[in-house]
Design an enzyme around this catalytic site. Structure first.
Site, short mmCIF file in Angstrom:
data_model
loop_
_atom_site.label_atom_id
_atom_site.label_comp_id
_atom_site.label_asym_id
_atom_site.label_seq_id
_atom_site.Cartn_x
_atom_site.Cartn_y
_atom_site.Cartn_z
N LEU A 129 0.84 -1.21 0.00
CA LEU A 129 0.00 0.00 0.00
C LEU A 129 0.88 1.26 0.00
CD1 LEU A 129 -2.91 1.30 0.50
CD2 LEU A 129 -2.37 1.15 2.94
N GLU A 371 1.64 -0.85 9.93
CA GLU A 371 0.19 -1.10 9.88
C GLU A 371 -0.61 -0.01 10.62
OE1 GLU A 371 -1.16 -5.08 9.66
OE2 GLU A 371 0.84 -5.84 9.18
N1 CAA Z 1 -13.03 -0.33 6.78
C1 CAA Z 1 -13.85 0.01 5.74
N2 CAA Z 1 -13.92 1.27 5.23
C2 CAA Z 1 -13.15 2.21 5.82
C3 CAA Z 1 -12.30 1.93 6.90
C4 CAA Z 1 -12.25 0.59 7.38
N3 CAA Z 1 -11.47 0.26 8.40
N4 CAA Z 1 -11.67 3.07 7.25
C5 CAA Z 1 -12.11 4.03 6.46
N5 CAA Z 1 -13.02 3.51 5.58
C6 CAA Z 1 -13.77 4.24 4.56
C7 CAA Z 1 -14.53 5.40 5.17
O1 CAA Z 1 -15.80 4.99 5.64
C8 CAA Z 1 -14.63 6.36 4.00
O2 CAA Z 1 -15.70 5.94 3.17
P1 CAA Z 1 -16.73 7.04 2.53
O3 CAA Z 1 -15.86 7.94 1.71
O4 CAA Z 1 -17.66 6.21 1.72
O5 CAA Z 1 -17.34 7.73 3.70
C9 CAA Z 1 -13.33 6.13 3.24
O6 CAA Z 1 -12.84 4.83 3.63
C10 CAA Z 1 -12.25 7.14 3.55
O7 CAA Z 1 -12.05 7.12 4.96
P2 CAA Z 1 -11.43 8.35 5.74
O8 CAA Z 1 -12.10 9.60 5.27
O9 CAA Z 1 -11.46 8.03 7.20
O10 CAA Z 1 -9.95 8.38 5.19
P3 CAA Z 1 -8.71 9.27 5.65
O11 CAA Z 1 -7.97 9.71 4.46
O12 CAA Z 1 -9.12 10.29 6.64
O13 CAA Z 1 -7.73 8.16 6.31
C11 CAA Z 1 -6.79 6.87 8.03
C12 CAA Z 1 -8.06 7.44 7.39
C13 CAA Z 1 -7.27 6.16 9.28
C14 CAA Z 1 -5.81 7.95 8.42
C15 CAA Z 1 -6.12 5.89 7.04
O14 CAA Z 1 -5.57 6.55 5.92
C16 CAA Z 1 -5.07 5.03 7.67
O15 CAA Z 1 -5.36 4.05 8.34
N6 CAA Z 1 -3.75 5.36 7.45
C17 CAA Z 1 -2.67 4.50 7.88
C18 CAA Z 1 -2.25 3.58 6.78
C19 CAA Z 1 -1.46 2.40 7.27
O16 CAA Z 1 -1.82 1.78 8.26
N7 CAA Z 1 -0.40 2.05 6.54
C20 CAA Z 1 0.37 0.90 6.83
C21 CAA Z 1 0.56 0.10 5.58
S1 CAA Z 1 0.96 -1.60 5.69
C22 CAA Z 1 2.49 -1.72 6.37
O17 CAA Z 1 2.69 -1.20 7.40
C23 CAA Z 1 3.60 -2.46 5.69
C24 CAA Z 1 3.56 -3.92 5.86
O18 CAA Z 1 3.89 -4.65 4.94
C25 CAA Z 1 3.21 -4.53 7.18
#
Ligand code: CAA
Length: 389
Positions: A129, A371
């Protein structure tokens, strides 16, 4: 080890936990320090874990999994992580970030083709991602997938991909319609042998060194359109939903690290003498032990609660983002706290590579970062509580 009073563990859960504990002691403990030092990916033990069903614990048997529940998954992952957090994260990514997402959003054909080899432990799965310019703000990715007849052509750069250097199959998120921002993201299943998929250098990491992490570059990678996971534009929600499951995996990993660091401290505090008594007898050390133990048991309750919420969501479809974020936040900060206190209780010997306490300390830190950082977990929790989303 305590059972959760509101949800006592079944005989099956206890059996699985015992198998995981024995396997970790016999097969992983003897090699953990060596693989941490070399940074090599532990292919052999991962395959053996697959044979035991650990690489797809919740996956249906017909797709190569163990067909157990979410609580079984966290119990096994906790035991593996107690001995080695690198094996823990490889197991977590295979189960949560890879198999779980395809089980939830995949077609029958996609499940057969992409889950079976990974759930059985014959292949490694990954989730991609993050990009160099977009980590927490995941919706601002730049990678592009452009439809061309029955194919998509993928281009872009991804970073911090756990198991990136070795993954046989990947779930990858790219923009199909940049004008729509988050609603223009789509998810794809990519075979690691696809022409144009270039693996970058292995990241030189502080901890979890036996789990390989790298950048990935996609240069005109052509994949069949039937490899799209879900509909076009659903990718961001799929990514977030998968991360809810992933965060429960990382909470289990963190709990395992915390327990290992705690047990080392408890034993050392009982045996090591200073000023004529075991150092645990001094209140400064005894109170550390009390705080460590209490935070570990609180983490366990939050984790098991999140696992039960995840299990229930399979029939209700209800999101468990709040439970997952609270478990991940508290367990990862507990892992860091406990590893820090354990090293402090050990003093000089804790700083030496002769015992694994310094490894627990290095491994714990990442659980507060990947994550979703602790700050992102607080954002998810506070938005949920304040009704902001
Ligand atoms: N399940 C389903 N839908 C979801 C959701 C969930 N958990 N979270 C948000 N959504 C939906 C919302 O309902 C919204 O839908 P609508 O537009 O229809 O209302 C849409 O997604 C957008 O949501 P937000 O407006 O809340 O989005 P945002 O831009 O404000 O971001 C955030 C929210 C929580 C900050 C998110 O971007 C986030 O979790 N960021 C962190 C990313 C992350 O964890 N990255 C790690 C990557 S993996 C890794 O670490 C490497 C590896 O290999 C292990």
């Amino acid at each position: 080890m305590t059972d959760l009073p509101i949800h006592p563990l079944s005989t099956e859960h206890k059996l699985l936990r015992g198998v995981a504990r024995d396997f970790a002691q016999k097969e992983i403990a003897p090699i953990a320090a060596e693989f941490d030092e070399s940074g090599e990916f532990p292919h052999m033990t991962i395959r053996k874990m697959g044979a035991l069903g650990f690489m797809g614990i919740e996956v249906l048997e017909k797709y190569g999994g163990a067909e157990m529940d979410s609580l079984a998954y966290v119990l096994a992952l906790e035991e593996i992580s107690k001995v080695d957090a690198s094996h823990g994260v490889i197991m977590s990514v295979n189960n949560s970030l890879y198999c779980h997402g395809i089980m939830q959003f995949g077609t029958e054909d996609q499940k057969i083709k992409f889950i079976t080899p990974v759930a059985s432990g014959n292949a490694v799965g990954a989730y991609s991602l993050t990009e160099p310019q977009s980590g927490s703000d995941a919706g601002t990715m730049k990678s592009r997938a452009i439809r061309n007849g029955d194919f998509y052509v993928l281009n872009g750069h991804k970073s911090w991909v756990t198991s990136g250097p070795v993954a046989d199959y990947l779930v990858v998120f790219m923009m199909t319609d940049p004008d729509k921002k988050q609603k223009g993201v789509s998810a794809f299943l990519v075979d690691g042998k696809t022409k144009g998929l270039i693996r970058g250098r292995k990241e030189p990491k502080l901890g979890i060194r036996a789990s390989s992490t790298s950048e990935l570059t996609f240069e005109d990678c052509c994949i069949p359109s039937e490899n799209r996971l879900g509909e076009e534009g659903e990718g961001f929600k799929i990514a977030m939903s998968i991360l809810d499951a992933g965060r429960i995996g990382i909470a289990s990993q963190a709990l395992g690290i915390a327990e290992a660091a705690y047990e080392a401290a408890r034993q050392y505090a009982s045996q090591r003498e200073a000023f004529g008594q075991p150092i645990g007898g001094f209140q400064g050390t005894g109170f550390k032990i009390a705080d460590m133990k209490t935070r570990i048991e609180a983490s366990r309750l939050l984790l098991y609660n999140a696992a039960i919420a995840k299990e229930n969501s399979k029939s209700t479809g209800k999101r468990y983002s709040l439970e997952a974020s609270m478990a991940k936040l508290f367990a990862s900060e507990t892992a860091m706290f406990v590893a820090h206190q354990s090293l402090q209780i050990h003093g000089g010997i804790g700083y030496s590579r002769d015992i694994p306490v310094e490894r627990y300390f290095r491994d714990a830190k990442i659980t507060e970062i990947y994550e979703g950082t602790s700050e992102i977990q607080r954002l998810v929790i506070s938005r949920s509580e304040l009704g902001l989303k």
